[in-house]
Write a protein that holds these residues in place. Structure first.
Motif: not given
Length: 337
Positions: A93, A95-96, A120, A125
């Motif tokens: 994950n 990107s977050i 988000y 994302v």
């Protein structure tokens, strides 16, 4: 007689149909019910109310998956909803993880909700989460993390050099930048890691220090270190979400804001009583000097941010765009207040 038989068959068929219509989701979280899961509990309550009990959620605290495997479970449809923390598997994950960079300057839970939901909603994302058959539903906002420990307080950067600390994501990177040795044991294992001496200190938000018992071993707590926080979304399996009826999906989507509001209200009560908790457990409240905090930021914030942007851009992610979105959202949220 034939009419009676026909009626009985019709009633039986209706019963099967009614049973088939009802939707039941399994939700994988960990630990025990606490401030960190109150929005999920509220969501389940609201969805059931709005659908007359035809759409229900069974929230399981550790019975369905280990914390670090919740995203994998979602990807294969082992359960329909789950909570996970980005720092548990940063490669899945990427990107977050912008939300876990140290010293972002997010001051409160409302700001954390705003920046998280803005990130988000970014297409990059959504695309990355879709690789795991996951759709982000909402965040689990947490205040800035702080340390608990035993012995002499780690209140200077020199004292943090060599410190073994339970910290994940950008917080772990921040401590590493000043010579700390971070380890990312799952939250339920933090107490044992501290008790056995695997770590010297544990970085958590207040609710987690309570829920996982680390405050019970502590002799001190840093009140103002505030190096950052962990980002922990609640996700749903895309196939399960798309299989919902229009009414069920509306019940779910329309309950998110109220669930977040409930979470913020509940967490606010915990924060208001935190000083009482420290006094009750005889834990010293340690204030880090402004000079040490400035040194920490100078050492960790800019270099780690720049490296994150470089690394994520090289992997094809719009890293600068994601970071700029976070900053602009924070500015707009403050202007609106």
């Amino acid at each position: 007689m034939n009419m009676m038989k026909t009626a009985a068959v019709a009633a039986l068929a209706f019963g099967f149909a009614s049973e088939a219509i009802a939707t039941e989701w399994n939700v994988s979280v960990w630990g025990k019910r606490r401030a960190f899961t109150e929005h999920i509990e509220k969501l389940a309550e609201l969805v059931s109310e709005k659908t007359g009990g035809e759409f229900t959620m069974n929230v399981s605290y550790g019975g369905l998956s280990k914390p670090k495997e919740n995203l994998d479970g979602i990807s294969i449809g082992a359960f329909e909803m789950a909570q996970f923390c980005a720092g548990y598997h940063r490669d899945k994950n990427r990107s977050i993880t912008v939300l876990e960079l140290p010293f972002l300057g997010v001051d409160n839970l409302a700001e954390e909700v705003a920046v998280s939901h803005a990130v988000y909603a970014h297409p990059a994302v959504a695309e990355e989460m879709a690789q795991w058959n996951a759709r982000i539903l909402m965040t689990s906002p947490m205040p800035q993390y702080n340390l608990v420990g035993t012995g002499d307080p780690r209140d200077t950067l020199d004292k943090m050099n060599g410190m073994r600390v339970r910290a994940t994501g950008g917080i772990g990177e921040a401590f590493k930048a000043v010579g700390g040795v971070p380890t990312s044991v799952p939250a339920p294992e933090a107490y044992q890691a501290m008790e056995s001496g695997v770590v010297d200190t544990v970085a958590f938000a207040q609710h987690a220090h309570l829920s996982f018992g680390t405050i019970n071993q502590a002799t001190w707590w840093t009140a103002n270190l505030n190096p950052g926080t962990v980002n922990c979304p609640v996700v749903v399996n895309i196939d399960a979400y798309e299989s919902l009826t229009d009414a069920e999906r509306e019940a779910l989507d329309s309950s998110i804001d109220e669930s977040i509001t409930h979470y913020l209200d509940n967490y606010g009560k915990l924060l208001a009583k935190w000083d009482e908790v420290l006094a009750e457990k005889n834990v010293q409240k340690v204030m880090i000097s402004d000079a040490e905090l400035e040194n920490f930021r100078a050492t960790a914030a800019g270099p780690i941010r720049d490296q994150w942007i470089t690394d994520m851009s090289a992997q094809g992610l719009p890293a600068q765009e994601l970071y700029d979105l976070l900053v602009s959202t924070l500015e707009k949220t403050r202007a609106g207040n």
